[in-house]
Enzyme design. Structure first.
Site, mmCIF file in Angstrom:
data_model
loop_
_atom_site.group_PDB
_atom_site.id
_atom_site.type_symbol
_atom_site.label_atom_id
_atom_site.label_comp_id
_atom_site.label_asym_id
_atom_site.label_seq_id
_atom_site.Cartn_x
_atom_site.Cartn_y
_atom_site.Cartn_z
ATOM 1 N N GLU A 1 0.825 -1.206 0.000
ATOM 2 C CA GLU A 1 0.000 0.000 0.000
ATOM 3 C C GLU A 1 0.862 1.261 0.000
ATOM 4 O OE1 GLU A 1 -2.781 -1.903 3.526
ATOM 5 O OE2 GLU A 1 -1.676 -0.068 3.872
ATOM 6 N N CYS B 1 3.180 8.502 1.642
ATOM 7 C CA CYS B 1 3.637 7.514 2.616
ATOM 8 C C CYS B 1 3.836 6.193 1.884
ATOM 9 C CB CYS B 1 2.575 7.370 3.699
ATOM 10 S SG CYS B 1 2.883 6.024 4.851
ATOM 11 N N CYS C 1 5.853 -7.582 7.472
ATOM 12 C CA CYS C 1 6.814 -7.054 8.441
ATOM 13 C C CYS C 1 7.169 -8.158 9.426
ATOM 14 C CB CYS C 1 6.186 -5.861 9.172
ATOM 15 S SG CYS C 1 7.332 -5.001 10.252
ATOM 16 N N CYS D 1 4.497 -5.732 15.885
ATOM 17 C CA CYS D 1 4.010 -4.846 16.936
ATOM 18 C C CYS D 1 2.522 -5.164 17.161
ATOM 19 C CB CYS D 1 4.187 -3.378 16.548
ATOM 20 S SG CYS D 1 5.917 -2.933 16.321
ATOM 21 N N CYS E 1 -0.375 -3.151 15.307
ATOM 22 C CA CYS E 1 -0.140 -2.800 13.906
ATOM 23 C C CYS E 1 -0.575 -3.938 12.989
ATOM 24 C CB CYS E 1 1.355 -2.504 13.715
ATOM 25 S SG CYS E 1 1.763 -2.049 12.026
ATOM 26 N N GLY F 1 6.092 -2.332 6.685
ATOM 27 C CA GLY F 1 7.491 -2.778 6.749
ATOM 28 C C GLY F 1 8.357 -1.928 7.654
ATOM 29 N N GLU F 2 9.565 -2.417 7.886
ATOM 30 C CA GLU F 2 10.542 -1.715 8.721
ATOM 31 C C GLU F 2 11.663 -1.225 7.798
ATOM 32 O OE1 GLU F 2 11.192 -0.497 11.816
ATOM 33 O OE2 GLU F 2 13.101 -0.002 10.882
ATOM 34 N N SER G 1 10.824 6.139 9.433
ATOM 35 C CA SER G 1 10.308 5.771 10.749
ATOM 36 C C SER G 1 10.789 4.364 11.076
ATOM 37 C CB SER G 1 8.777 5.814 10.716
ATOM 38 O OG SER G 1 8.246 5.404 11.950
ATOM 39 N N SER H 1 9.786 4.902 16.683
ATOM 40 C CA SER H 1 8.522 4.473 17.291
ATOM 41 C C SER H 1 8.813 3.991 18.706
ATOM 42 C CB SER H 1 7.897 3.345 16.465
ATOM 43 O OG SER H 1 7.543 3.835 15.196
ATOM 44 N N LEU H 2 8.448 4.794 19.697
ATOM 45 C CA LEU H 2 8.782 4.469 21.084
ATOM 46 C C LEU H 2 7.618 3.741 21.751
ATOM 47 C CD1 LEU H 2 11.399 5.035 22.566
ATOM 48 C CD2 LEU H 2 10.295 6.988 23.641
ATOM 49 N N CYS I 1 -1.104 1.761 8.876
ATOM 50 C CA CYS I 1 -0.187 0.742 8.388
ATOM 51 C C CYS I 1 -0.755 -0.631 8.086
ATOM 52 C CB CYS I 1 0.795 0.507 9.520
ATOM 53 S SG CYS I 1 2.276 1.295 9.256
HETATM 54 N N1 SAH Z 1 8.260 -0.071 11.027
HETATM 55 C C1 SAH Z 1 8.349 1.349 11.132
HETATM 56 C C2 SAH Z 1 7.539 2.119 10.111
HETATM 57 C C3 SAH Z 1 6.148 1.688 9.779
HETATM 58 S S1 SAH Z 1 4.871 2.009 10.921
HETATM 59 C C4 SAH Z 1 8.033 1.802 12.535
HETATM 60 O O1 SAH Z 1 7.708 0.966 13.378
HETATM 61 O O2 SAH Z 1 8.183 2.979 12.831
HETATM 62 C C5 SAH Z 1 4.644 3.754 10.953
HETATM 63 C C6 SAH Z 1 4.017 4.229 12.269
HETATM 64 O O3 SAH Z 1 2.628 3.840 12.354
HETATM 65 C C7 SAH Z 1 4.727 3.615 13.479
HETATM 66 O O4 SAH Z 1 4.975 4.585 14.453
HETATM 67 C C8 SAH Z 1 3.698 2.616 13.937
HETATM 68 O O5 SAH Z 1 3.881 2.294 15.280
HETATM 69 C C9 SAH Z 1 2.384 3.333 13.633
HETATM 70 N N2 SAH Z 1 1.194 2.480 13.697
HETATM 71 C C10 SAH Z 1 1.073 1.185 13.404
HETATM 72 N N3 SAH Z 1 -0.176 0.731 13.652
HETATM 73 C C11 SAH Z 1 -0.868 1.779 14.117
HETATM 74 C C12 SAH Z 1 -2.222 1.952 14.570
HETATM 75 N N4 SAH Z 1 -3.083 0.946 14.608
HETATM 76 N N5 SAH Z 1 -2.583 3.191 14.992
HETATM 77 C C13 SAH Z 1 -1.696 4.217 14.972
HETATM 78 N N6 SAH Z 1 -0.432 4.107 14.558
HETATM 79 C C14 SAH Z 1 -0.009 2.904 14.149
#
Ligand code: SAH
Length: 342
Positions: free
Chosen positions: A90, A103, A110, A114, A117, A158-159, A190, A213-214, A332
Site C-alpha cells: 500500500e 507515505c 513485516c 508490533c 499494527c 514494513g521496517e 520511521s 517508534s517508542l 499501516c
Molecule cells: N516499522 C516502522 C515504520 C512503519 S509504521 C516503525 O515501526 O516505525 C509507521 C508508524 O505507524 C509507526 O509509528 C507505527 O507504530 C504506527 N502504527 C502502526 N499501527 C498503528 C495503529 N493501529 N494506529 C496508529 N499508529 C499505528
C-alpha cells in the site's frame, strides 16, 4: 528485461555509452520518467528512434499494478498495488494545507509484529526493491491531483531499517535534482528501533528526518507492545538516539501511539518525560487507529489531552497527530490485511 528505475543517473549513462549512444540522453530519459511521468519509451520524442527501440527491448518502466484506490472524506487517499510476484503493498497520499505527503511501504509484510499494527499480521514475505519503492513515489506524484508531492515518509508497511541498502539508495534517488528533487529534510524514515542500523544511518551524511517508534517508556510495556524491544531495549535505544542526535546535529522525533489502558496514563507520561529529558527531540502523539482484529483502542480525548499537557509542562516539544483516513483503513497495512484475507 530490467526495471529502468533500478539505475541511478550514472549507471544509465554508462549503459548508454556502452551502446555507443551519447550519455546526455540519460538525463532526458530521467526527465521523461520522473518529471513528466511518462510510462512508454515511444513517447520520448527527443530520443533517436533506434535508441527508443533498444530501450524498449531491454527495460520496462512500470512494474506495479493498481488494484484498489480509495479516498477518505478528509482527502487522504490510499492505493493498493499488486507486485509482479502477486504480492500486494500500500501507499498513501496525505494532503494538508501546506504539504502533500506520500507515505510508502518498504517491505511486503513485516517481521516485527508490533501488537497494535496490522502490517505484521500476515508475516513477512520480502523486501521491496529500490525501483518498487521509487514507483510508489512516482505513482503518488502522478496522482496528487496536479499538486506537487512535497514530502515522503517511509511509514507504510514494513521496517525501513530492515531493508537498509534499498531504502538508502531510494532516498538518494528521490533526493536527486534529476528525479523528484524532494529535499532530504522533507524525507522521513520511521523505525521501530533497530539500533545497529540507526548507528549506520548516522554516518550516511543524509539530512533526513528520523522518527523512532517508542510507544512506551518502560521495558515491560514496550516489550509487550513491540517484541523488538527484547533485542534492543529502551536504555540502549535512547543511548543510540542520543548519539544519532549529536552526530547528525538533527532533532529526532519519537512517535508514541496512545492505547487505552496500556500506555496512556499520567504515570506513563511521567516516565516518558524522564527518559527524554535533555534530548533534542520532539514527541508525536498518535491516538491509535482501531484495527478490529487487534484489541487496541484509543483513549478518551480528555486522557489524551492530559497526557499531552503533562509533557508540555515538563518542557517537552510535543504534537498531537490528528488521525487521518480512518474510514479508509489508512493505518499501516490495514488495507492489505483485509484484501489478502478476502
Ligand atoms: N516499522 C516502522 C515504520 C512503519 S509504521 C516503525 O515501526 O516505525 C509507521 C508508524 O505507524 C509507526 O509509528 C507505527 O507504530 C504506527 N502504527 C502502526 N499501527 C498503528 C495503529 N493501529 N494506529 C496508529 N499508529 C499505528
Amino acid at each position: 528485461m530490467k526495471d529502468i528505475k533500478d539505475l541511478d543517473l550514472k549507471e544509465l549513462e554508462e549503459i548508454l555509452t556502452g551502446w555507443g549512444e551519447r550519455p546526455f540522453h540519460a538525463r532526458q530519459i530521467f526527465a521523461w520518467v520522473y518529471k513528466k511521468g511518462v510510462t512508454d519509451f515511444d513517447v520520448m520524442s527527443d530520443l533517436p528512434s533506434d535508441l527508443r527501440l533498444r530501450l524498449k527491448g531491454n527495460f520496462y518502466i512500470l512494474s506495479l499494478n493498481l488494484i484498489k484506490r480509495i479516498k477518505s472524506y478528509d482527502g487522504t487517499e490510499k492505493f493498493l498495488f499488486e507486485l509482479k510476484d502477486n504480492n500486494s503493498i500500500e501507499a498513501v497520499i496525505i494532503p494538508t494545507e501546506k504539504r502533500i505527503t506520500g507515505c510508502i511501504s518498504t517491505q511486503v509484510g513485516c517481521k516485527f509484529a508490533c501488537r497494535f499494527c496490522a502490517s505484521g499480521m500476515l508475516g513477512f514475505k520480502r523486501n521491496l526493491t529500490n525501483p518498487e519503492m521509487l514507483e510508489e513515489v512516482l505513482y503518488l506524484k502522478n496522482n496528487s491531483l496536479g499538486k506537487k508531492l512535497t514530502h515522503i515518509v517511509f511509514m507504510g508497511i514494513g521496517e525501513p531499517l530492515d531493508n537498509y541498502d534499498n531504502v538508502v539508495k531510494a532516498i538518494r534517488i528521490i533526493n536527486s535534482p534529476h528525479t523528484f528533487n524532494i529535499g532530504a529534510r522533507r524525507i522521513t524514515i520511521s523505525t521501530s528501533g533497530i539500533i545497529p542500523a540507526i548507528k549506520k544511518l548516522s554516518g550516511e551524511g543524509l539530512q533526513i528526518e528520523l522518527s523512532v517508534s517508542l510507544h512506551a517508556a518502560d521495558d515491560n510495556i514496550r516489550s509487550r507492545l513491540m517484541p523488538v524491544n527484547k533485542i534492543y531495549p529502551l536504555k540502549d535505544l535512547i543511548t543510540a538516539c542520543r548519539e544519532y542526535i549529536s552526530k547528525t546535529n538533527r532533532q529526532l522525533t519519537f512517535e508514541y501511539v496512545l492505547i487505552k489502558d496500556i500506555n496512556s496514563g499520567l504515570q506513563n507520561a511521567l516516565k516518558l518525560s524522564k527518559i527524554l529529558m535533555s534530548l533534542n527531540c520532539k514527541v508525536n502523539l498518535i491516538p491509535c487507529n482501531i484495527i478490529k482484529e487487534l484489541k487496541a483502542q484509543p483513549p478518551e480525548k480528555s486522557e489524551i489531552l492530559l497526557f499531552r499537557d503533562y509533557l508540555l509542562k515538563s518542557g517537552i516539544n510535543v504534537t498531537l497527530r490528528r488521525p487521518r483516513g480512518e474510514d479508509i483503513e489508512a493505518a499501516c497495512g490495514q488495507l492489505r490485511l483485509h484484501y489478502e484475507k478476502e
